[in-house]
Enzyme design. Structure first.
Site, PDB file in Angstrom:
ATOM      1  N   ASN A   9     -12.943  44.240  43.016  1.00  0.00           N
ATOM      2  CA  ASN A   9     -13.706  43.450  41.397  1.00  0.00           C
ATOM      3  C   ASN A   9     -11.745  42.820  40.932  1.00  0.00           C
ATOM      4  O   ASN A   9     -10.991  44.601  40.914  1.00  0.00           O
ATOM      5  CB  ASN A   9     -13.122  44.760  40.647  1.00  0.00           C
ATOM      6  CG  ASN A   9     -13.974  43.414  39.353  1.00  0.00           C
ATOM      7  OD1 ASN A   9     -13.666  42.627  39.372  1.00  0.00           O
ATOM      8  ND2 ASN A   9     -14.299  44.205  38.533  1.00  0.00           N
ATOM      9  N   TRP A  10     -11.381  42.079  41.863  1.00  0.00           N
ATOM     10  CA  TRP A  10     -10.006  41.656  40.712  1.00  0.00           C
ATOM     11  C   TRP A  10      -9.963  41.472  39.290  1.00  0.00           C
ATOM     12  O   TRP A  10      -8.522  41.083  39.150  1.00  0.00           O
ATOM     13  CB  TRP A  10      -9.928  40.498  41.885  1.00  0.00           C
ATOM     14  CG  TRP A  10      -9.680  40.390  44.111  1.00  0.00           C
ATOM     15  CD1 TRP A  10     -10.072  41.522  44.168  1.00  0.00           C
ATOM     16  CD2 TRP A  10     -10.012  39.356  44.569  1.00  0.00           C
ATOM     17  NE1 TRP A  10      -9.943  41.733  45.366  1.00  0.00           N
ATOM     18  CE2 TRP A  10      -9.789  39.975  45.871  1.00  0.00           C
ATOM     19  CE3 TRP A  10      -8.975  38.168  44.391  1.00  0.00           C
ATOM     20  CZ2 TRP A  10      -9.666  39.753  47.098  1.00  0.00           C
ATOM     21  CZ3 TRP A  10      -8.865  37.553  45.980  1.00  0.00           C
ATOM     22  CH2 TRP A  10      -9.001  37.986  47.279  1.00  0.00           C
ATOM     23  N   LYS A  11     -11.603  40.986  38.699  1.00  0.00           N
ATOM     24  CA  LYS A  11     -10.684  41.028  37.268  1.00  0.00           C
ATOM     25  C   LYS A  11     -10.209  39.153  37.450  1.00  0.00           C
ATOM     26  O   LYS A  11     -10.005  38.296  38.380  1.00  0.00           O
ATOM     27  CB  LYS A  11     -10.251  41.807  36.837  1.00  0.00           C
ATOM     28  CG  LYS A  11     -10.910  43.712  37.076  1.00  0.00           C
ATOM     29  CD  LYS A  11     -10.556  44.118  35.683  1.00  0.00           C
ATOM     30  CE  LYS A  11     -10.826  46.450  36.117  1.00  0.00           C
ATOM     31  NZ  LYS A  11     -10.687  46.733  35.770  1.00  0.00           N
ATOM     32  N   HIS A  97     -20.680  45.049  34.349  1.00  0.00           N
ATOM     33  CA  HIS A  97     -19.247  45.712  34.281  1.00  0.00           C
ATOM     34  C   HIS A  97     -18.510  46.158  32.826  1.00  0.00           C
ATOM     35  O   HIS A  97     -19.599  45.506  32.009  1.00  0.00           O
ATOM     36  CB  HIS A  97     -18.364  44.947  34.733  1.00  0.00           C
ATOM     37  CG  HIS A  97     -17.187  45.886  35.395  1.00  0.00           C
ATOM     38  ND1 HIS A  97     -15.742  45.574  34.149  1.00  0.00           N
ATOM     39  CD2 HIS A  97     -16.451  46.047  36.012  1.00  0.00           C
ATOM     40  CE1 HIS A  97     -15.698  46.664  34.076  1.00  0.00           C
ATOM     41  NE2 HIS A  97     -15.217  46.232  35.857  1.00  0.00           N
ATOM     42  N   GLU A  99     -16.787  46.356  31.103  1.00  0.00           N
ATOM     43  CA  GLU A  99     -15.298  44.813  30.773  1.00  0.00           C
ATOM     44  C   GLU A  99     -16.574  44.304  29.750  1.00  0.00           C
ATOM     45  O   GLU A  99     -16.109  43.692  28.918  1.00  0.00           O
ATOM     46  CB  GLU A  99     -14.586  44.773  31.464  1.00  0.00           C
ATOM     47  CG  GLU A  99     -13.144  45.215  31.577  1.00  0.00           C
ATOM     48  CD  GLU A  99     -12.519  45.471  33.135  1.00  0.00           C
ATOM     49  OE1 GLU A  99     -12.614  44.032  33.829  1.00  0.00           O
ATOM     50  OE2 GLU A  99     -11.876  46.663  32.851  1.00  0.00           O
ATOM     51  N   GLU A 169     -19.457  54.043  36.372  1.00  0.00           N
ATOM     52  CA  GLU A 169     -17.537  54.104  36.301  1.00  0.00           C
ATOM     53  C   GLU A 169     -17.431  54.486  35.310  1.00  0.00           C
ATOM     54  O   GLU A 169     -17.934  53.330  33.915  1.00  0.00           O
ATOM     55  CB  GLU A 169     -17.841  52.252  36.111  1.00  0.00           C
ATOM     56  CG  GLU A 169     -17.964  51.592  37.660  1.00  0.00           C
ATOM     57  CD  GLU A 169     -17.191  50.139  38.195  1.00  0.00           C
ATOM     58  OE1 GLU A 169     -15.532  49.820  38.598  1.00  0.00           O
ATOM     59  OE2 GLU A 169     -16.773  49.624  37.440  1.00  0.00           O
ATOM     60  N   GLY A 175      -9.167  51.532  34.794  1.00  0.00           N
ATOM     61  CA  GLY A 175      -8.143  51.064  34.294  1.00  0.00           C
ATOM     62  C   GLY A 175      -6.785  51.804  33.385  1.00  0.00           C
ATOM     63  O   GLY A 175      -5.516  51.379  32.389  1.00  0.00           O
ATOM     64  N   SER A 215     -10.464  53.832  38.446  1.00  0.00           N
ATOM     65  CA  SER A 215      -9.169  53.978  39.023  1.00  0.00           C
ATOM     66  C   SER A 215      -9.130  55.194  40.191  1.00  0.00           C
ATOM     67  O   SER A 215      -8.071  56.129  40.567  1.00  0.00           O
ATOM     68  CB  SER A 215      -7.229  55.026  37.622  1.00  0.00           C
ATOM     69  OG  SER A 215      -8.396  54.525  36.896  1.00  0.00           O
ATOM     70  N   GLY A 236     -10.679  48.594  40.819  1.00  0.00           N
ATOM     71  CA  GLY A 236     -10.243  47.303  40.716  1.00  0.00           C
ATOM     72  C   GLY A 236      -8.648  47.157  41.067  1.00  0.00           C
ATOM     73  O   GLY A 236      -8.721  46.587  41.592  1.00  0.00           O
ATOM     74  N   GLY A 237      -8.057  47.778  39.840  1.00  0.00           N
ATOM     75  CA  GLY A 237      -6.455  47.523  39.896  1.00  0.00           C
ATOM     76  C   GLY A 237      -6.000  47.724  41.198  1.00  0.00           C
ATOM     77  O   GLY A 237      -4.956  47.336  41.677  1.00  0.00           O
TER      78      GLY A 237
HETATM   79  C1  PEP Z   1     -13.539  48.382  38.097  1.00  0.00           C
HETATM   80  O1  PEP Z   1     -12.898  47.115  37.584  1.00  0.00           O
HETATM   81  O2  PEP Z   1     -15.009  48.266  38.319  1.00  0.00           O
HETATM   82  C2  PEP Z   1     -12.638  49.120  38.056  1.00  0.00           C
HETATM   83  C3  PEP Z   1     -13.112  50.521  38.336  1.00  0.00           C
HETATM   84  O3  PEP Z   1     -11.027  49.338  37.521  1.00  0.00           O
HETATM   85  P1  PEP Z   1     -10.167  50.425  38.125  1.00  0.00           P
HETATM   86  O4  PEP Z   1     -10.363  50.414  39.403  1.00  0.00           O
HETATM   87  O5  PEP Z   1      -8.122  49.463  37.850  1.00  0.00           O
HETATM   88  O6  PEP Z   1      -9.764  51.445  37.054  1.00  0.00           O
END
Ligand code: PEP
Length: 253
Positions: A9-11, A97, A99, A169, A175, A215, A236-237
């Site tokens: 997920n590039w957000k 999600h 966010e 999640e 994040g 993470s 994500g990141g």
């Molecule tokens: C996500 O955006 O779904 C996520 C899990 O982000 P991160 O890996 O950065 O915690």
């Protein structure tokens, strides 16, 4: 046997050049195992979907959207429908999600409408659930996850739910650099599978894939994937760096 599924997920990151470069690097680096021993998807911002679709077109990398609206078309300024996402080559769509739940304010009811519309439009939803840190500390994780799963899948038949991937999640791990321990992940994944068995059938519960997200990094991917009920990772990141994402895919494959 559930095939592992890793999605990035590039957000709200990348630009027109770097989105294509990242997609090309992921496609090239995973050509040996993507599609065969692991399903892989990238989930760029809406505006780069078409360019990324082209970049991954001759690979086994699937394309996903970060969001969807539940109507097909009409006067819904700024929104994007399942029809449009299908039209440009999307296979997957994130629904609920954290966010979107906690920054934008999406409710369980809206998430349910989005999942329903995605399936009706031929997309495969990645349905995200997870508890806040206060909820975990108050030992409300089971209650929160149960409520999110029941409300998010309300009204959907067993056949329709089989199109869904669930992503657990924990919000406090997204994040933040904090990761759920593999035991915490396994415990909640097992709870979700038991819930699905109760709501639908043991067969559906055994077939559905449940990703962990929060993470995930090259250093913790293998241990998380070693858990019995962890079938994949939502990243994500670390999905913004081709080498890190490829190492995570390899750990899952
Ligand atoms: C996500 O955006 O779904 C996520 C899990 O982000 P991160 O890996 O950065 O915690």
């Amino acid at each position: 046997m559930r095939k592992p599924f890793v999605a990035g997920n590039w957000k709200m990151n990348t630009d027109s050049h770097s989105s294509v470069a990242l997609a090309e690097a992921v496609a090239a680096g995973s050509s040996g195992f993507a599609g065969s021993s692991v399903d892989v998807a990238v989930i760029p911002p809406f505006v780069y979907l078409q360019a990324v679709a082209k970049a991954v077109s001759s690979s086994h990398i699937g394309l996903g959207s970060q969001d969807i609206y539940f109507e097909q078309n009409g006067a819904f300024t700024g929104e994007i429908s399942a029809l449009m996402l299908k039209d440009i080559g999307c296979t997957y769509v994130l629904c609920g999600h954290s966010e979107r739940r906690h920054v934008i304010g999406e409710t369980d009811e809206l998430v349910n409408k989005k999942i329903t519309a995605a399936i009706a439009g031929g997309l495969l939803p990645i349905f995200c659930v997870g508890e806040l840190i206060e909820q975990r500390k108050a030992e409300k994780t089971t209650e929160v996850i149960t409520q999110q799963i029941e409300a998010g899948l309300a009204g959907l038949s067993t056949e329709k739910v089989s199109a869904v991937t669930i992503a657990y999640e924990p919000v406090w791990a997204i994040g933040t650099g904090l990761t759920a321990t593999s035991e915490q992940a396994q415990e909640t994944h097992c709870l979700i599978r038991q819930l699905l068995a109760k709501m639908y059938s043991e067969q559906l519960a055994q077939e559905i894939r449940i990703q962990y997200g929060g993470s995930v990094k090259p250093g913790n991917a293998a241990e998380l994937m070693a858990q019995k009920d962890v079938d994949g990772l939502l990243v994500g990141g670390a999905s913004l760096k081709a080498d890190d994402f490829l190492a995570i895919i390899q750990a899952a494959a």
